[in-house]
Design a protein around this motif. Structure first.
Motif, short mmCIF file in Angstrom:
data_model
loop_
_atom_site.label_atom_id
_atom_site.label_comp_id
_atom_site.label_asym_id
_atom_site.label_seq_id
_atom_site.Cartn_x
_atom_site.Cartn_y
_atom_site.Cartn_z
N ASN A 79 0.83 -1.20 0.00
CA ASN A 79 0.00 0.00 0.00
C ASN A 79 0.87 1.26 0.00
O ASN A 79 0.90 2.04 0.96
CB ASN A 79 -0.96 0.02 1.19
CG ASN A 79 -2.12 1.02 0.97
OD1 ASN A 79 -2.08 1.80 0.01
ND2 ASN A 79 -3.11 0.98 1.83
N THR A 115 -0.14 7.48 -1.61
CA THR A 115 -0.08 8.63 -0.72
C THR A 115 -1.42 9.37 -0.63
O THR A 115 -1.72 9.97 0.41
CB THR A 115 1.01 9.62 -1.18
OG1 THR A 115 0.73 10.03 -2.54
CG2 THR A 115 2.38 8.95 -1.14
N ARG A 165 -5.13 5.15 -0.90
CA ARG A 165 -4.72 4.29 0.23
C ARG A 165 -5.91 3.48 0.74
O ARG A 165 -5.78 2.29 1.04
CB ARG A 165 -4.13 5.14 1.36
CG ARG A 165 -2.71 5.62 1.11
CD ARG A 165 -2.08 6.19 2.38
NE ARG A 165 -1.97 5.18 3.42
CZ ARG A 165 -0.98 4.28 3.48
NH1 ARG A 165 -0.04 4.25 2.55
NH2 ARG A 165 -0.95 3.41 4.47
N GLN A 166 -7.05 4.12 0.83
CA GLN A 166 -8.25 3.44 1.33
C GLN A 166 -8.67 2.32 0.37
O GLN A 166 -9.05 1.22 0.81
CB GLN A 166 -9.38 4.46 1.49
CG GLN A 166 -10.65 3.90 2.10
CD GLN A 166 -11.74 4.95 2.23
OE1 GLN A 166 -11.64 6.04 1.66
NE2 GLN A 166 -12.78 4.65 2.99
N ILE A 169 -6.79 0.62 -1.80
CA ILE A 169 -5.84 -0.49 -1.75
C ILE A 169 -5.98 -1.26 -0.44
O ILE A 169 -5.95 -2.50 -0.42
CB ILE A 169 -4.40 0.02 -1.95
CG1 ILE A 169 -4.22 0.57 -3.37
CG2 ILE A 169 -3.39 -1.10 -1.70
CD1 ILE A 169 -2.88 1.23 -3.62
N ALA A 170 -6.17 -0.54 0.67
CA ALA A 170 -6.33 -1.20 1.97
C ALA A 170 -7.55 -2.10 1.99
O ALA A 170 -7.51 -3.23 2.52
CB ALA A 170 -6.43 -0.15 3.08
N ALA A 171 -8.65 -1.63 1.40
CA ALA A 171 -9.86 -2.44 1.35
C ALA A 171 -9.65 -3.70 0.52
O ALA A 171 -10.11 -4.79 0.87
CB ALA A 171 -11.02 -1.61 0.78
N SER A 172 -8.92 -3.55 -0.59
CA SER A 172 -8.64 -4.70 -1.43
C SER A 172 -7.75 -5.71 -0.72
O SER A 172 -8.01 -6.92 -0.77
CB SER A 172 -7.96 -4.24 -2.73
OG SER A 172 -7.61 -5.35 -3.53
N LEU A 173 -6.73 -5.23 -0.02
CA LEU A 173 -5.83 -6.13 0.70
C LEU A 173 -6.57 -6.84 1.82
O LEU A 173 -6.34 -8.04 2.06
CB LEU A 173 -4.64 -5.33 1.27
CG LEU A 173 -3.65 -4.77 0.25
CD1 LEU A 173 -2.63 -3.87 0.94
CD2 LEU A 173 -2.94 -5.89 -0.50
N GLU A 174 -7.47 -6.14 2.49
CA GLU A 174 -8.24 -6.76 3.57
C GLU A 174 -9.16 -7.84 3.01
O GLU A 174 -9.28 -8.93 3.58
CB GLU A 174 -9.07 -5.70 4.29
CG GLU A 174 -9.87 -6.25 5.47
CD GLU A 174 -10.65 -5.17 6.18
OE1 GLU A 174 -11.41 -5.51 7.10
OE2 GLU A 174 -10.50 -3.98 5.82
N TYR A 175 -9.79 -7.54 1.88
CA TYR A 175 -10.69 -8.52 1.25
C TYR A 175 -9.91 -9.76 0.82
O TYR A 175 -10.33 -10.89 1.07
CB TYR A 175 -11.37 -7.89 0.05
CG TYR A 175 -12.23 -8.85 -0.74
CD1 TYR A 175 -13.47 -9.26 -0.26
CD2 TYR A 175 -11.78 -9.35 -1.97
CE1 TYR A 175 -14.24 -10.15 -0.98
CE2 TYR A 175 -12.55 -10.23 -2.70
CZ TYR A 175 -13.78 -10.63 -2.19
OH TYR A 175 -14.55 -11.52 -2.92
#
Length: 253
Positions: free
Chosen positions: A232, A235, A240-241, A243-249
């Protein structure tokens, strides 16, 4: 054959007067020859509109789009069809239900006066992993993945430099999605195509793209290398939000 893509201040509005809605306020990015460039973002962020403008399917935009150094507005229609092609999201809607695969593939060859049509059609089907016997089948006789392969074959048969891919796997089963993505990756490696790919799925970006742009409300918030996904490295807060949601999923699967 391959080509660069340069987009400068691409802007478009829908409607007139005080009711006009600016969908793209001024998008700019460039794609290197042979590169796969992704456009990601939520629905309505303008991703597909960018492709429709680049392809001139929508032509009332302002700004500048160059393919291989040529302004797309200055390229005659027939030449533009040889320069770039588009693969649409819905393999069920992008093929005529009453036209055989042979008719679908023969039409662009006829329009452009290309010879050796039978050999070209057979090669196009073979290139996308379908048997040549499918030339005499109709869309209702094909699965969703097979229809999308035919749509890709239709895009390839004029040997364009640039392929515009509008969510080319989102309407397909997960197992078929992987097959189509691997097919597109192989074709780019073999032919040197330049891709611009619209997708919601950052896993697809990670698999296919060299770089990607995150779009929000018609604007590019950030352009990132593929490697930015895993850690992630964005900047901009929205990027960021996303990518973070995708990584969490992905971590929950």
């Amino acid at each position: 054959m391959t080509a660069s893509v340069a987009i400068q201040d691409l802007s478009i509005s829908f409607g007139h007067g005080p009711d006009a809605v600016k969908v793209l306020p001024g998008v700019s990015f460039s794609v290197k020859p042979g590169e796969c460039f992704g456009l990601v973002g939520e629905s309505g962020s303008g991703k597909s509109t960018v492709l429709r403008c680049v392809s001139m399917l929508t032509d009332f935009w302002t700004g500048k789009v160059e393919i291989g150094g040529r302004n797309v507005r200055d390229v005659p229609l027939k030449d533009r069809c040889r320069l770039l092609q588009m693969v649409f999201q819905d393999p069920y809607g992008s093929l005529h239900p009453r036209q055989s695969v042979r008719t679908v593939l023969a039409e662009p060859l006829r329009i452009h006066g290309l010879d050796d049509r039978e050999a070209r059609m057979r090669r196009a089907l073979t290139d996308v992993g379908l048997p040549v016997e499918f030339l005499d089948r109709f869309p209702h006789q094909l699965s969703g993945g097979q229809r999308q392969r035919v749509a890709i074959a239709r895009a390839l048969i004029l040997e364009p430099a640039v392929l515009l891919l509008d969510e080319p796997t989102s309407a397909l089963d997960v197992s078929v999605q992987a097959e189509i993505l691997n097919l597109l990756a192989r074709l780019r490696e073999e032919r040197g195509f330049t891709y611009i790919m619209v997708t919601h799925d950052l896993a697809v970006v990670d698999h296919m793209c060299d770089r990607f742009a995150v779009m929000l409300h018609g604007e590019i918030t950030e352009i990132l290398p593929r490697e930015a996904i895993a850690g992630n490295g964005a900047t901009h807060p929205y990027a960021r939000q996303l990518i973070a949601a995708s990584l969490e999923y992905e971590g929950q699967i």
